[in-house]
Scaffold this motif. Structure first.
Motif, PDB file in Angstrom:
ATOM      1  N   ALA A 154       0.827  -1.209   0.000  1.00 39.22           N
ATOM      2  CA  ALA A 154       0.000   0.000   0.000  1.00 39.22           C
ATOM      3  C   ALA A 154       0.851   1.245   0.000  1.00 39.22           C
ATOM      4  N   GLY A 155       1.985   1.235   0.683  1.00 42.41           N
ATOM      5  CA  GLY A 155       2.795   2.433   0.758  1.00 42.41           C
ATOM      6  C   GLY A 155       3.822   2.522  -0.335  1.00 42.41           C
ATOM      7  N   ALA A 156       4.057   1.444  -1.069  1.00 41.72           N
ATOM      8  CA  ALA A 156       5.121   1.443  -2.061  1.00 41.72           C
ATOM      9  C   ALA A 156       4.551   1.583  -3.452  1.00 41.72           C
ATOM     10  N   THR A 157       4.163   2.802  -3.797  1.00 47.22           N
ATOM     11  CA  THR A 157       3.618   3.042  -5.120  1.00 47.22           C
ATOM     12  C   THR A 157       4.715   3.116  -6.147  1.00 47.22           C
ATOM     13  N   GLY A 158       5.931   3.420  -5.692  1.00 48.42           N
ATOM     14  CA  GLY A 158       7.087   3.390  -6.576  1.00 48.42           C
ATOM     15  C   GLY A 158       7.186   4.616  -7.451  1.00 48.42           C
ATOM     16  N   GLY A 159       8.416   4.901  -7.909  1.00 47.08           N
ATOM     17  CA  GLY A 159       8.652   5.968  -8.854  1.00 47.08           C
ATOM     18  C   GLY A 159       8.244   7.328  -8.331  1.00 47.08           C
ATOM     19  N   SER A 160       7.937   8.225  -9.293  1.00 53.14           N
ATOM     20  CA  SER A 160       7.591   9.594  -8.942  1.00 53.14           C
ATOM     21  C   SER A 160       6.279   9.662  -8.189  1.00 53.14           C
ATOM     22  N   GLY A 161       5.373   8.676  -8.417  1.00 56.60           N
ATOM     23  CA  GLY A 161       4.118   8.672  -7.683  1.00 56.60           C
ATOM     24  C   GLY A 161       4.338   8.513  -6.201  1.00 56.60           C
ATOM     25  N   GLY A 162       5.259   7.597  -5.816  1.00 60.75           N
ATOM     26  CA  GLY A 162       5.548   7.413  -4.401  1.00 60.75           C
ATOM     27  C   GLY A 162       6.187   8.643  -3.801  1.00 60.75           C
ATOM     28  N   THR A 163       7.057   9.308  -4.555  1.00 64.71           N
ATOM     29  CA  THR A 163       7.693  10.533  -4.069  1.00 64.71           C
ATOM     30  C   THR A 163       6.665  11.636  -3.877  1.00 64.71           C
ATOM     31  N   ALA A 164       5.764  11.783  -4.834  1.00 59.37           N
ATOM     32  CA  ALA A 164       4.730  12.815  -4.727  1.00 59.37           C
ATOM     33  C   ALA A 164       3.839  12.577  -3.517  1.00 59.37           C
ATOM     34  N   GLU A 165       3.503  11.307  -3.260  1.00 61.41           N
ATOM     35  CA  GLU A 165       2.655  11.005  -2.104  1.00 61.41           C
ATOM     36  C   GLU A 165       3.385  11.297  -0.799  1.00 61.41           C
ATOM     37  N   ALA A 166       4.685  10.975  -0.746  1.00 62.14           N
ATOM     38  CA  ALA A 166       5.461  11.233   0.468  1.00 62.14           C
ATOM     39  C   ALA A 166       5.585  12.728   0.723  1.00 62.14           C
ATOM     40  N   VAL A 167       5.924  13.481  -0.338  1.00 60.75           N
ATOM     41  CA  VAL A 167       6.031  14.936  -0.189  1.00 60.75           C
ATOM     42  C   VAL A 167       4.666  15.523   0.182  1.00 60.75           C
ATOM     43  N   GLY A 168       3.615  15.006  -0.444  1.00 53.76           N
ATOM     44  CA  GLY A 168       2.278  15.501  -0.155  1.00 53.76           C
ATOM     45  C   GLY A 168       1.852  15.246   1.271  1.00 53.76           C
ATOM     46  N   THR A 169       2.256  14.106   1.825  1.00 54.09           N
ATOM     47  CA  THR A 169       1.917  13.794   3.212  1.00 54.09           C
ATOM     48  C   THR A 169       2.558  14.795   4.165  1.00 54.09           C
ATOM     49  N   VAL A 170       3.837  15.096   3.930  1.00 50.70           N
ATOM     50  CA  VAL A 170       4.523  16.077   4.776  1.00 50.70           C
ATOM     51  C   VAL A 170       3.896  17.454   4.617  1.00 50.70           C
ATOM     52  N   LEU A 171       3.632  17.839   3.363  1.00 49.56           N
ATOM     53  CA  LEU A 171       3.047  19.155   3.112  1.00 49.56           C
ATOM     54  C   LEU A 171       1.665  19.274   3.749  1.00 49.56           C
ATOM     55  N   ALA A 172       0.878  18.205   3.682  1.00 50.85           N
ATOM     56  CA  ALA A 172      -0.452  18.233   4.296  1.00 50.85           C
ATOM     57  C   ALA A 172      -0.355  18.482   5.800  1.00 50.85           C
ATOM     58  N   GLY A 173       0.600  17.826   6.459  1.00 47.50           N
ATOM     59  CA  GLY A 173       0.778  18.039   7.887  1.00 47.50           C
ATOM     60  C   GLY A 173       1.175  19.464   8.212  1.00 47.50           C
ATOM     61  N   VAL A 174       2.091  20.019   7.413  1.00 45.61           N
ATOM     62  CA  VAL A 174       2.527  21.403   7.630  1.00 45.61           C
ATOM     63  C   VAL A 174       1.364  22.370   7.440  1.00 45.61           C
ATOM     64  N   LEU A 175       0.584  22.143   6.405  1.00 49.46           N
ATOM     65  CA  LEU A 175      -0.549  23.031   6.120  1.00 49.46           C
ATOM     66  C   LEU A 175      -1.599  22.973   7.220  1.00 49.46           C
ATOM     67  N   LEU A 176      -1.861  21.783   7.724  1.00 47.81           N
ATOM     68  CA  LEU A 176      -2.855  21.664   8.793  1.00 47.81           C
ATOM     69  C   LEU A 176      -2.410  22.389  10.056  1.00 47.81           C
ATOM     70  N   VAL A 177      -1.142  22.218  10.406  1.00 50.31           N
ATOM     71  CA  VAL A 177      -0.621  22.903  11.587  1.00 50.31           C
ATOM     72  C   VAL A 177      -0.653  24.420  11.378  1.00 50.31           C
ATOM     73  N   GLY A 178      -0.236  24.856  10.175  1.00 52.57           N
ATOM     74  CA  GLY A 178      -0.267  26.283   9.882  1.00 52.57           C
ATOM     75  C   GLY A 178      -1.668  26.854   9.903  1.00 52.57           C
TER      76      GLY A 178
END
Length: 313
Positions: A220-244
């Protein structure tokens, strides 16, 4: 001509509309379906229609309390304002039908009905904040297509935030009591919690192609390639945005306890309207849709600058 255009932009609250397209984009992200940009246009047109209708409905009150607005200052006639509201409503319904078919037209019709009911019947009543919240909730569901159940947490999050804005808006003229600030804070906390829930992973058999099985934790977590990177970056960004989001909105609203003046209330309302953008962008980023999230966030400073310019010039 320039003055007439400016008056119309003030009538429809043009700067505030930067928060509107994110409703349908967030609805699509929450529903895990592709975004339909024509629906974002439809929701923007319906929002502008509601703003024009709001000023038409409030023209007598505004003549006393807000004489600088377009109608009481005689820069826009009441008939022209009503015509703008009708025309924008028709345009919004047409855009929804063209972009999403019958189902989208139905949801847009419900949204338009909610907007007109608020402006003509419910404003000034105890049901007014709930009616405004319902409008933005339907706006999010407009972007979800047939997957309204999946988008429900995000739709309720935007609705809760809008409820807080509406509670504050009722105090723009006379100032806020302590209960007003507390209600807005509760709405902010609820919106943040619901958005966090909407950002949780969604792995159900219905999401998978027919004939496949539910993925395990590693798959489930290993989408691979650029898709996996986008999801990982998006997860971090979502957390930052919620806190902000929670920090900025709560700080402004909590400040009303010390200074509940109408000026501070109006500042809190403006901040809360634009705070919708990071809230929307959080769930969009969580799905790895970084281009959409970045575009929404780029609109935030533009909206602030335009709002400040129109307020001072």
């Amino acid at each position: 001509m320039r003055d007439q255009v400016r008056a119309l932009l003030e009538l429809v609250r043009a700067p505030a509309a930067v928060s509107v397209p994110g409703d349908t984009l967030a609805g699509a992200a929450g529903a895990r379906r592709p975004a339909v940009y024509g629906l974002a246009l439809a929701s923007t047109l319906l929002y502008w229609a509601g703003m024009a209708l709001n000023d038409w409905s409030d023209r007598e009150v505004d003549a006393v309390e807000r004489p600088e607005r377009p109608i009481p200052s005689q820069r826009v006639t009441p008939g022209a304002a009503l015509g703008v509201a009708v025309g924008l409503t028709a345009g919004g319904l047409a855009a929804a039908a063209l972009a999403g078919g019958r189902r989208s037209l139905t949801l847009a019709g419900l949204l338009a009905g909610c907007v007109w009911s608020y402006d003509l019947l419910l404003k000034g009543t105890a049901a007014a904040p709930a009616a405004m919240a319902a409008c933005r909730t339907l706006d999010v569901l407009l972007g979800a297509g047939e997957r309204t159940r999946r988008a429900a947490p995000m739709a309720l999050a935007i609705g809760a935030h809008t409820y807080g804005i509406s509670v504050l808006g009722r105090a723009e003229v006379k100032g806020a009591g302590r209960g007003t600030a507390d209600a807005a804070l509760v709405a902010t906390a609820t919106a943040a919690a619901l958005t966090a829930f909407a950002c949780l992973p969604y792995h159900r058999p219905a999401d998978l192609p027919r004939g496949t099985t539910r993925p395990g934790p590693r798959q489930a977590g290993a989408t691979g390639g650029s898709g996996g990177t986008a999801e990982a970056v998006g997860t971090v960004l979502a957390g930052v945005l919620l806190v902000g989001y929670a920090g900025a909105a709560a700080r402004t609203q909590a400040g009303l306890r010390a200074d509940p003046s109408p000026e501070r209330v109006r500042e809190a309302v403006r901040t809360a309207i634009l705070a919708l953008i990071p809230l929307q962008a959080a769930v969009i980023a969580r799905q790895g849709r970084l281009t959409q999230a970045t575009a929404l966030l780029a609109a935030l400073p533009a909206g602030r600058a335009l709002s400040a310019r129109m307020a001072t010039s």
